[in-house]
Design a protein around this motif. Structure first.
Motif, short mmCIF file in Angstrom:
data_model
loop_
_atom_site.label_atom_id
_atom_site.label_comp_id
_atom_site.label_asym_id
_atom_site.label_seq_id
_atom_site.Cartn_x
_atom_site.Cartn_y
_atom_site.Cartn_z
N TYR A 234 0.84 -1.21 0.00
CA TYR A 234 0.00 0.00 0.00
C TYR A 234 0.87 1.25 0.00
CZ TYR A 234 -3.36 -3.46 1.67
OH TYR A 234 -4.14 -4.58 1.81
N ASN A 235 1.93 1.21 0.79
CA ASN A 235 2.85 2.35 0.86
C ASN A 235 3.41 2.66 -0.52
OD1 ASN A 235 4.46 4.34 1.89
ND2 ASN A 235 5.38 3.08 3.49
N HIS A 255 -7.92 -4.93 2.29
CA HIS A 255 -6.92 -4.74 3.36
C HIS A 255 -7.36 -5.48 4.62
CE1 HIS A 255 -9.76 -1.84 5.12
NE2 HIS A 255 -9.88 -1.33 3.91
N GLY A 256 -6.47 -5.54 5.59
CA GLY A 256 -6.79 -6.13 6.88
C GLY A 256 -7.83 -5.32 7.62
N LYS A 260 -7.63 0.12 7.96
CA LYS A 260 -8.30 1.20 7.25
C LYS A 260 -7.67 2.55 7.53
CE LYS A 260 -12.26 3.03 8.63
NZ LYS A 260 -13.71 3.25 8.88
N GLN A 261 -7.47 2.88 8.79
CA GLN A 261 -6.94 4.20 9.11
C GLN A 261 -5.52 4.38 8.61
OE1 GLN A 261 -8.78 6.77 10.44
NE2 GLN A 261 -6.97 7.89 9.75
N ALA A 262 -4.75 3.31 8.63
CA ALA A 262 -3.37 3.39 8.10
C ALA A 262 -3.39 3.72 6.61
CB ALA A 262 -2.64 2.08 8.35
N LEU A 263 -4.32 3.14 5.86
CA LEU A 263 -4.42 3.44 4.44
C LEU A 263 -4.89 4.88 4.22
CD1 LEU A 263 -4.02 0.37 4.14
CD2 LEU A 263 -5.72 0.43 2.31
N ASN A 265 -4.28 7.34 6.11
CA ASN A 265 -3.11 8.18 6.40
C ASN A 265 -2.13 8.19 5.23
OD1 ASN A 265 -4.21 8.63 8.93
ND2 ASN A 265 -2.90 7.15 9.97
N LEU A 266 -1.93 7.02 4.60
CA LEU A 266 -1.03 6.94 3.46
C LEU A 266 -1.56 7.74 2.27
CD1 LEU A 266 -0.07 3.13 3.45
CD2 LEU A 266 1.44 5.04 3.97
N ALA A 267 -2.87 7.82 2.15
CA ALA A 267 -3.49 8.43 0.98
C ALA A 267 -3.73 9.93 1.12
CB ALA A 267 -4.83 7.73 0.71
N GLU A 268 -3.49 10.51 2.27
CA GLU A 268 -4.01 11.84 2.57
C GLU A 268 -3.46 12.95 1.68
OE1 GLU A 268 -3.17 12.73 6.60
OE2 GLU A 268 -1.00 12.57 6.41
N ASN A 269 -2.30 12.79 1.08
CA ASN A 269 -1.71 13.90 0.32
C ASN A 269 -2.34 14.12 -1.05
OD1 ASN A 269 0.11 14.58 2.34
ND2 ASN A 269 1.65 13.13 1.60
N ASN A 270 -2.63 13.03 -1.78
CA ASN A 270 -3.09 13.18 -3.17
C ASN A 270 -4.44 12.52 -3.46
OD1 ASN A 270 -0.68 14.51 -4.37
ND2 ASN A 270 0.32 12.61 -3.72
N TYR A 271 -5.02 11.87 -2.46
CA TYR A 271 -6.19 11.05 -2.74
C TYR A 271 -7.28 11.35 -1.71
CZ TYR A 271 -2.26 8.70 -4.89
OH TYR A 271 -1.13 8.45 -5.60
N ASN A 272 -8.51 11.37 -2.19
CA ASN A 272 -9.65 11.55 -1.29
C ASN A 272 -10.18 10.18 -0.89
OD1 ASN A 272 -9.62 14.36 -1.38
ND2 ASN A 272 -10.87 14.39 -3.25
N TYR A 273 -10.27 9.96 0.42
CA TYR A 273 -10.88 8.73 0.92
C TYR A 273 -12.39 8.84 0.76
CZ TYR A 273 -12.96 5.61 4.39
OH TYR A 273 -13.75 4.69 5.02
#
Length: 292
Positions: A234-235, A255-256, A260-263, A265-273
């Motif tokens: 994912y990273n 994902h496990g 969810k929250q870890a993903l 956090n990884l996505a926060e710069n360029n992607y909308n959850y």
């Protein structure tokens, strides 16, 4: 002995086995019935020596913990028959939720394609495994009359071989292309394939979660376990993929249930959850992001 008698004896054996100890007789009967899908015989049929030996051999494999899908050599995923191979992860029913999730976004995918000159939806699956997700997605898109292309990658040669065989069996050679690659197929790396939909069910089990190495006796560890607390793939996806995406592209990830929250956090710069859908046990399992 006829098949009905053999089935009753087999249920009793399974009930005393360490992998099935104490399970309900009806449930065990469904397992035996599934095993018998390999043989086209009536329950009242008398067993000759060869057939009885074959049945007992399969039963012994079950009692040693081998997954029934490997014994049969196939499973069904989203209604599609998928051949199963020893060195490739067996498709799980929980992963079918990904198809249901993508189905909800078909109108959205159509809308973003109308804004571009390319009338096909460009799809990438990372970690194709047996091919179950890409094959089922292709069949679903065909049912909606949607134009698409699917590229898929896997780092494991066994998965590439298995997925190609399954794709060919479903007559999808022209629509689903597979490449041995570490995440990104060459057409993506060359900039010739901008992605509208990325889907992946990568390895996401952390080493710290493993308490019994025997769980990898029948399936490859590399298809289940990842570094960085299970977040390694994912990273890499979130840090590398933005240059390969069309605006508005969807990313759909399995994902496990605690990741969810870890993903997010990884996505926060360029992607909308957008959302997370739950699996068959009501645990967080499939998350959706949009690249903007």
């Amino acid at each position: 002995m006829n098949l009905k008698q053999w089935k009753k004896i087999s249920i009793d054996k399974l009930r005393e086995n360490e992998f099935y100890f104490g399970d309900d007789a009806f449930w065990l009967g469904t397992i035996i019935d599934k095993l018998l899908e390999k043989y086209n015989i009536d329950l009242e049929a008398e067993l000759d020596d060869e057939l009885e030996n074959n049945l007992n051999s399969d039963l012994n494999k079950l009692m040693q913990g081998q997954p029934i899908e490997q014994i049969l050599g196939f499973t069904y995923f989203y209604g599609e028959r998928i051949e199963v191979y020893p060195d490739v992860l067996i498709p799980r029913p929980d992963s079918e939720i990904m198809l249901e999730t993508i189905k909800e976004y078909i109108p959205y995918l159509n809308s973003i394609k109308h804004k571009s000159t390319n009338k096909e939806i460009n799809i990438l699956e990372i970690g194709i495994g047996s091919g179950a997700l890409s094959i089922s997605l292709a069949k679903m898109l065909d049912s909606f009359g949607i134009n698409y292309r699917i590229l898929a990658s896997d780092i494991a040669p066994g998965a590439i071989n298995a997925s190609k065989k399954n794709i060919q069996a479903h007559n999808l050679d022209e629509k689903v292309k597979v490449e041995l690659a570490d995440l990104w197929p060459s057409e993506v790396l060359d900039g010739n394939y901008k992605i509208d939909l990325l889907l992946s069910n990568p390895p996401y089990v952390a080493e710290s979660e493993i308490d019994d190495e025997s769980m990898f006796e029948y399936e490859p560890k590399t298809a289940l376990v990842a570094d960085n607390n299970g977040l390694e793939i994912y990273n890499r996806i979130f840090s590398e993929v933005n240059k390969y995406l069309n605006n508005g592209a969807l990313i759909v990830l399995e994902h496990g249930h605690e990741q969810k929250q870890a993903l997010i956090n990884l996505a926060e710069n360029n992607y909308n959850y957008i959302r997370t859908n739950k699996d068959l046990a009501s645990r967080d399992r499939i998350s959706v992001f949009i690249f903007e």
